[in-house]
Design an enzyme around this catalytic site. Structure first.
Site, short mmCIF file in Angstrom:
data_model
loop_
_atom_site.label_atom_id
_atom_site.label_comp_id
_atom_site.label_asym_id
_atom_site.label_seq_id
_atom_site.Cartn_x
_atom_site.Cartn_y
_atom_site.Cartn_z
N LYS A 53 10.97 -76.96 -53.08
CA LYS A 53 11.13 -76.78 -51.63
C LYS A 53 12.43 -76.07 -51.26
O LYS A 53 12.55 -75.53 -50.16
CB LYS A 53 11.06 -78.12 -50.90
CG LYS A 53 9.87 -78.96 -51.25
CD LYS A 53 8.56 -78.25 -50.98
CE LYS A 53 7.42 -79.16 -51.38
NZ LYS A 53 6.12 -78.55 -51.32
N TYR A 265 -3.93 -89.25 -54.45
CA TYR A 265 -2.55 -88.76 -54.30
C TYR A 265 -1.54 -89.86 -54.64
O TYR A 265 -1.60 -90.97 -54.09
CB TYR A 265 -2.33 -88.30 -52.86
CG TYR A 265 -0.90 -87.87 -52.60
CD1 TYR A 265 -0.44 -86.63 -53.02
CD2 TYR A 265 0.01 -88.73 -51.99
CE1 TYR A 265 0.88 -86.26 -52.82
CE2 TYR A 265 1.33 -88.37 -51.79
CZ TYR A 265 1.75 -87.13 -52.21
OH TYR A 265 3.06 -86.76 -52.02
N TYR A 291 3.56 -85.07 -58.98
CA TYR A 291 3.16 -83.66 -59.05
C TYR A 291 3.21 -83.09 -60.47
O TYR A 291 2.19 -82.72 -61.04
CB TYR A 291 4.06 -82.81 -58.14
CG TYR A 291 3.97 -83.20 -56.69
CD1 TYR A 291 3.02 -82.62 -55.86
CD2 TYR A 291 4.83 -84.14 -56.13
CE1 TYR A 291 2.92 -82.98 -54.52
CE2 TYR A 291 4.74 -84.51 -54.80
CZ TYR A 291 3.78 -83.92 -54.00
OH TYR A 291 3.69 -84.28 -52.68
#
Ligand SMILES: Cc1ncc(COP(=O)(O)O)c(C=O)c1O
Length: 334
Positions: A53, A265, A291
């Site tokens: 990010k 998730y 992730y």
């Protein structure tokens, strides 16, 4: 202005330590007995413990400052890496930061990304089952009513501004691959809100880099914007049009593997646990539970099923996230 000049002329805050290293993984390659594995270390982008990010935030914060905004507002899960990097970026340029986090406030001391959000001085609002920005509109109204000039960053920083970070990243990768004569490598990357994979696809076209990009889906496709591949195409078209590129993306341009969603998730299963321990022990490198653990588990499975051939150059793009390990301690060890 040509698209590369346009990209270079856009407002950008230089937060990241770039280029991030591209390193060989000799012991992991030997253990898997398949492709020649490399890793692009975006877990080392520098700001606030790093991660993918930071690349997006360079353009998002550049845009926020150019518009005279005084606070960043975004959303994510309770242990969001995106929110932690946003909080760090806000602190680094003296902006306020309000985070709309999913779930309820955990009991006990803050840990992992949440601890870091608080150290960076972010204001936190708990949003129950809503972690994808559903409450952000009300927060923006509240801030405006109080005389602030908030800047909204979408879930995951994945819009046509944030994703420019990954367009630029492909120029960086091109130089690293040219040195090693590896421009036809396969890139494997965790893919969730889409800005990383869509930005990479546009960047590969912009810089004429013939890599194959394989996204490992992390979150089930909730269908609001159609199938995930269609959402990626839509975002890629918005990025390309911002840069004045004459290309049209369709869903079939995107290779997304959705076989590794496991329990959903953020649910750590054997796939993630084994991948995290394998890479930690073979290479001394930390993946994350949500992730990169899942994406590496997918890569290992693809190698075992013959989907990535012997000796083929494969780059695992490490997108960061290791601070979340500390919040999941009891699920990672036997
Ligand atoms: C560690 C990590 N990897 C990958 C991703 C996925 O990136 P994107 O949301 O751009 O698809 C994220 C973002 O949520 C992340 O925090």
């Amino acid at each position: 202005m040509n698209p590369i000049d346009r990209l270079q002329a856009l407002p950008r805050e230089r937060f990241a330590f770039l280029p991030t290293p591209l390193v060989e993984l000799p012991r992991l390659s030997a253990r898997l007995g398949g492709p020649h594995l490399w890793m692009k270390r975006d877990d080392q982008t520098g700001l606030g413990f790093g991660g993918n990010k930071v690349r997006k935030l360079e353009f998002l914060v550049g845009d926020a400052l150019s518009r005279g905004c005084d606070a960043l507002v975004t959303s994510g899960a309770g242990q969001s890496n995106h929110c932690r990097q946003t909080a760090a970026a806000a602190a680094a340029v003296g902006l306020g930061c309000v985070l709309a986090l999913g779930g309820e406030e955990p009991e006990g001391p803050s840990t992992g990304n949440l601890l870091l959000d608080r150290l960076f001085g972010a204001t936190i609002r708990w949003c129950g089952p809503r972690r994808k920005g559903e409450r952000v509109g009300a927060l923006l109204d509240e801030l405006r009513a109080a005389g602030r000039r908030p800047y909204e960053i979408p879930y995951g920083g994945s819009n046509e501004v944030g994703a420019l970070g990954f367009v630029a990243a492909m120029g960086e990768l091109k130089a690293q691959l040219a040195e090693r004569r590896m421009e036809d490598a396969t890139v494997v990357v965790a893919s969730s809100s889409g800005g990383t994979q869509a930005g990479m696809a546009v960047g590969a076209d912009l810089f004429h880099l013939p890599v194959r990009i394989v996204g490992v889906a992390i979150d089930k496709d909730e269908g609001a914007g159609g199938p995930y591949e269609a959402q990626l195409a839509n975002l890629a078209n918005r990025i390309a049009s911002r840069l004045g590129m004459r290309v049209e993306y369709t869903a079939d341009r995107f290779d997304v593997r959705s076989d590794y969603l496991g329990g959903g998730y953020g649910v750590v299963g054997d796939l993630e646990r084994e991948a995290i321990r394998l890479v930690a022990r073979a290479e001394g490198i930390l993946l994350d539970p949500v992730y990169t653990g899942r994406a590496m588990g997918g890569l290992v499975d693809l190698v075992r099923r013959g989907g990535l051939g012997p000796g083929e150059p494969v780059i695992f793009w490490h997108t960061g996230g290791a601070p979340a390990l500390f919040a999941r301690a009891d699920e990672l060890l036997p």
